[in-house]
Design a protein around this motif. Structure first.
Motif, PDB file in Angstrom:
ATOM      1  N   MET A 120       2.154   0.326   0.112  1.00  0.00           N
ATOM      2  CA  MET A 120       3.100   0.252  -0.996  1.00  0.00           C
ATOM      3  C   MET A 120       2.477  -0.459  -2.198  1.00  0.00           C
ATOM      4  SD  MET A 120       7.019  -1.178  -1.074  1.00  0.00           S
ATOM      5  CE  MET A 120       6.594  -2.886  -0.692  1.00  0.00           C
ATOM      6  N   LEU A 121       1.774  -1.548  -1.961  1.00  0.00           N
ATOM      7  CA  LEU A 121       1.125  -2.261  -3.061  1.00  0.00           C
ATOM      8  C   LEU A 121       0.055  -1.391  -3.712  1.00  0.00           C
ATOM      9  CD1 LEU A 121       0.730  -5.870  -1.591  1.00  0.00           C
ATOM     10  CD2 LEU A 121       2.486  -5.019  -3.153  1.00  0.00           C
ATOM     11  N   ALA A 122      -0.686  -0.646  -2.887  1.00  0.00           N
ATOM     12  CA  ALA A 122      -1.712   0.242  -3.429  1.00  0.00           C
ATOM     13  C   ALA A 122      -1.079   1.313  -4.312  1.00  0.00           C
ATOM     14  CB  ALA A 122      -2.502   0.889  -2.298  1.00  0.00           C
ATOM     15  N   TYR A 123       0.082   1.820  -3.884  1.00  0.00           N
ATOM     16  CA  TYR A 123       0.757   2.843  -4.686  1.00  0.00           C
ATOM     17  C   TYR A 123       1.170   2.290  -6.051  1.00  0.00           C
ATOM     18  CZ  TYR A 123       4.301   5.697  -6.740  1.00  0.00           C
ATOM     19  OH  TYR A 123       5.019   6.418  -7.659  1.00  0.00           O
TER      20      TYR A 123
ATOM     21  N   LYS B   3       4.029  -4.277 -12.519  1.00  0.00           N
ATOM     22  CA  LYS B   3       3.572  -5.654 -12.286  1.00  0.00           C
ATOM     23  C   LYS B   3       4.651  -6.464 -11.578  1.00  0.00           C
ATOM     24  CE  LYS B   3       1.853  -9.775 -14.679  1.00  0.00           C
ATOM     25  NZ  LYS B   3       1.502 -10.362 -16.006  1.00  0.00           N
ATOM     26  N   ALA B   4       5.904  -6.300 -12.019  1.00  0.00           N
ATOM     27  CA  ALA B   4       7.015  -7.020 -11.387  1.00  0.00           C
ATOM     28  C   ALA B   4       7.214  -6.555  -9.952  1.00  0.00           C
ATOM     29  CB  ALA B   4       8.294  -6.808 -12.192  1.00  0.00           C
ATOM     30  N   TYR B   5       7.116  -5.237  -9.721  1.00  0.00           N
ATOM     31  CA  TYR B   5       7.263  -4.704  -8.366  1.00  0.00           C
ATOM     32  C   TYR B   5       6.174  -5.263  -7.447  1.00  0.00           C
ATOM     33  CZ  TYR B   5      10.578  -1.122 -10.018  1.00  0.00           C
ATOM     34  OH  TYR B   5      11.659  -0.458 -10.538  1.00  0.00           O
ATOM     35  N   LEU B   6       4.946  -5.300  -7.947  1.00  0.00           N
ATOM     36  CA  LEU B   6       3.832  -5.815  -7.151  1.00  0.00           C
ATOM     37  C   LEU B   6       4.040  -7.284  -6.798  1.00  0.00           C
ATOM     38  CD1 LEU B   6       0.903  -4.096  -9.060  1.00  0.00           C
ATOM     39  CD2 LEU B   6       1.381  -3.820  -6.623  1.00  0.00           C
ATOM     40  N   GLN B   7       4.439  -8.068  -7.774  1.00  0.00           N
ATOM     41  CA  GLN B   7       4.635  -9.494  -7.528  1.00  0.00           C
ATOM     42  C   GLN B   7       5.795  -9.737  -6.574  1.00  0.00           C
ATOM     43  OE1 GLN B   7       5.493 -11.844 -11.019  1.00  0.00           O
ATOM     44  NE2 GLN B   7       4.869 -13.745 -10.031  1.00  0.00           N
ATOM     45  N   GLY B   8       6.909  -9.041  -6.808  1.00  0.00           N
ATOM     46  CA  GLY B   8       8.066  -9.220  -5.945  1.00  0.00           C
ATOM     47  C   GLY B   8       7.800  -8.763  -4.523  1.00  0.00           C
ATOM     48  N   ALA B   9       7.177  -7.590  -4.377  1.00  0.00           N
ATOM     49  CA  ALA B   9       6.903  -7.053  -3.043  1.00  0.00           C
ATOM     50  C   ALA B   9       5.926  -7.937  -2.283  1.00  0.00           C
ATOM     51  CB  ALA B   9       6.355  -5.630  -3.158  1.00  0.00           C
ATOM     52  N   ARG B  10       4.865  -8.367  -2.956  1.00  0.00           N
ATOM     53  CA  ARG B  10       3.871  -9.211  -2.289  1.00  0.00           C
ATOM     54  C   ARG B  10       4.489 -10.544  -1.859  1.00  0.00           C
ATOM     55  NH1 ARG B  10       0.468  -9.028  -5.977  1.00  0.00           N
ATOM     56  NH2 ARG B  10      -0.860  -7.368  -5.178  1.00  0.00           N
ATOM     57  N   THR B  11       5.308 -11.130  -2.725  1.00  0.00           N
ATOM     58  CA  THR B  11       5.915 -12.426  -2.417  1.00  0.00           C
ATOM     59  C   THR B  11       6.868 -12.332  -1.233  1.00  0.00           C
ATOM     60  OG1 THR B  11       5.758 -13.097  -4.742  1.00  0.00           O
ATOM     61  CG2 THR B  11       7.285 -14.327  -3.350  1.00  0.00           C
ATOM     62  N   VAL B  12       7.727 -11.318  -1.235  1.00  0.00           N
ATOM     63  CA  VAL B  12       8.704 -11.173  -0.153  1.00  0.00           C
ATOM     64  C   VAL B  12       8.015 -10.798   1.158  1.00  0.00           C
ATOM     65  CG1 VAL B  12      10.702  -9.865   0.662  1.00  0.00           C
ATOM     66  CG2 VAL B  12      10.587 -10.599  -1.730  1.00  0.00           C
ATOM     67  N   LEU B  13       7.090  -9.853   1.111  1.00  0.00           N
ATOM     68  CA  LEU B  13       6.413  -9.420   2.336  1.00  0.00           C
ATOM     69  C   LEU B  13       5.616 -10.547   2.982  1.00  0.00           C
ATOM     70  CD1 LEU B  13       5.142  -5.885   1.277  1.00  0.00           C
ATOM     71  CD2 LEU B  13       6.883  -6.388   3.003  1.00  0.00           C
TER      72      LEU B  13
ATOM     73  N   GLY C 281       3.475  -9.868   7.474  1.00  0.00           N
ATOM     74  CA  GLY C 281       2.971  -9.914   6.109  1.00  0.00           C
ATOM     75  C   GLY C 281       2.835  -8.536   5.482  1.00  0.00           C
ATOM     76  N   LEU C 282       1.690  -8.285   4.863  1.00  0.00           N
ATOM     77  CA  LEU C 282       1.465  -7.014   4.180  1.00  0.00           C
ATOM     78  C   LEU C 282       1.284  -5.850   5.146  1.00  0.00           C
ATOM     79  CD1 LEU C 282      -0.933  -8.098   1.284  1.00  0.00           C
ATOM     80  CD2 LEU C 282       1.570  -8.018   1.317  1.00  0.00           C
ATOM     81  N   ASP C 283       1.133  -6.144   6.429  1.00  0.00           N
ATOM     82  CA  ASP C 283       1.008  -5.080   7.430  1.00  0.00           C
ATOM     83  C   ASP C 283       2.367  -4.638   7.973  1.00  0.00           C
ATOM     84  OD1 ASP C 283      -1.831  -4.891   7.394  1.00  0.00           O
ATOM     85  OD2 ASP C 283      -1.938  -6.748   8.543  1.00  0.00           O
ATOM     86  N   THR C 284       3.442  -5.167   7.421  1.00  0.00           N
ATOM     87  CA  THR C 284       4.788  -4.779   7.827  1.00  0.00           C
ATOM     88  C   THR C 284       5.019  -3.297   7.554  1.00  0.00           C
ATOM     89  OG1 THR C 284       5.659  -6.984   7.335  1.00  0.00           O
ATOM     90  CG2 THR C 284       7.254  -5.175   7.421  1.00  0.00           C
ATOM     91  N   GLU C 285       5.589  -2.575   8.520  1.00  0.00           N
ATOM     92  CA  GLU C 285       5.910  -1.163   8.317  1.00  0.00           C
ATOM     93  C   GLU C 285       7.106  -1.050   7.379  1.00  0.00           C
ATOM     94  OE1 GLU C 285       6.355   0.995  11.925  1.00  0.00           O
ATOM     95  OE2 GLU C 285       4.359   0.457  12.676  1.00  0.00           O
ATOM     96  N   ILE C 286       6.983  -0.208   6.386  1.00  0.00           N
ATOM     97  CA  ILE C 286       7.994  -0.116   5.332  1.00  0.00           C
ATOM     98  C   ILE C 286       9.109   0.864   5.665  1.00  0.00           C
ATOM     99  CG2 ILE C 286       8.381   0.483   2.905  1.00  0.00           C
ATOM    100  CD1 ILE C 286       6.915  -2.154   3.348  1.00  0.00           C
ATOM    101  N   GLU C 287       8.773   1.969   6.295  1.00  0.00           N
ATOM    102  CA  GLU C 287       9.759   3.038   6.481  1.00  0.00           C
ATOM    103  C   GLU C 287      10.896   2.661   7.422  1.00  0.00           C
ATOM    104  OE1 GLU C 287       7.542   7.200   5.986  1.00  0.00           O
ATOM    105  OE2 GLU C 287       6.419   5.783   7.213  1.00  0.00           O
ATOM    106  N   THR C 288      10.661   1.716   8.320  1.00  0.00           N
ATOM    107  CA  THR C 288      11.708   1.300   9.251  1.00  0.00           C
ATOM    108  C   THR C 288      12.263  -0.078   8.903  1.00  0.00           C
ATOM    109  OG1 THR C 288      10.016   0.390  10.739  1.00  0.00           O
ATOM    110  CG2 THR C 288      10.727   2.664  11.129  1.00  0.00           C
TER     111      THR C 288
END
Length: 218
Positions: free
Chosen positions: A94-97, A113-123, A129-136
């Protein structure tokens, strides 16, 4: 050379999806950064023609670009294409996208930029962490847990900003992978290199009716 924005060293990360010219000026390829060393990036290039006795996910080869080559225009961020994924998408995908969307201008720079910061912070607050599966992922449950964990340590407005960006980042990413997500709209855009693609964005940001192709009648 590519008309995409060249990647700088500080923007690179392991598992980032990138476009590149092999050797700096050769064949145009799509790959994933495997590792970064002192002098350059090692990129895994999936190619089903290689090692046909191996599973498809393991077929390919490694190539390398120096940071100087990358910054001169030989490497740039690219999206995680749905047809390339035969595994569940993760936070890294998701971050790569969204990093690609920012550079390709399929999303406003400030929005991505906001999406990247928010997603990275929450994940990063989740066990995987960043290896969390997104679709489920239960997005609202994650947001509730993040809000509770940060109560008293972050300003309510900051928490709201991070969680809102995270929610929208997930929705936009899943839409690109073919999931029907309420509140989004498809629009046709032309990339800097001349290719035309259909992207999905929050309807509120485009002003188009939900569920319609931007520029077309609902």
């Amino acid at each position: 050379m590519s008309m995409m924005t060249p990647l700088r060293r500080e923007e690179m990360s392991v598992a980032m999806h990138v476009g590149l010219y092999e050797g700096g000026e050769g064949e145009r390829l799509h790959g994933v950064i495997d590792r970064l060393d002192r002098y350059g990036a090692h990129i895994w290039i999936p190619d089903e023609r290689y090692s046909t006795t191996l599973p498809k996910s393991e077929r390919g080869f490694l190539t390398r670009l120096s940071y100087e080559q990358a910054e001169s225009g030989a490497m740039w961020s690219e999206p995680v294409l749905p047809e390339e994924l035969d595994r569940p998408a993760t936070g890294r995908d998701m971050l790569a996208y969204w990093a690609w969307a920012r550079e390709a201008k399929t999303a406003a720079h400030a929005t991505a930029k906001a999406y990247l910061q928010g997603a990275r912070t929450v994940l990063n607050h989740l066990p995987a962490g960043l290896d969390t599966e997104i679709e489920t992922l239960d997005v609202e449950a994650v947001i509730a847990a993040f809000t509770a964990a940060n109560h008293g340590t972050r300003a309510p407005s900051t928490i709201a900003q991070y969680t809102s960006s995270f929610r929208k980042a997930v929705a936009g990413f899943l839409s690109q992978r073919g999931h029907e997500v309420p509140g989004t709209v498809r629009r046709r855009i032309t990339l800097p290199d001349g290719r035309e693609v259909t992207v999905i964005a929050p309807a509120a940001e485009t002003g188009a009716p939900v569920g319609t192709e931007q520029g077309e009648a609902p």
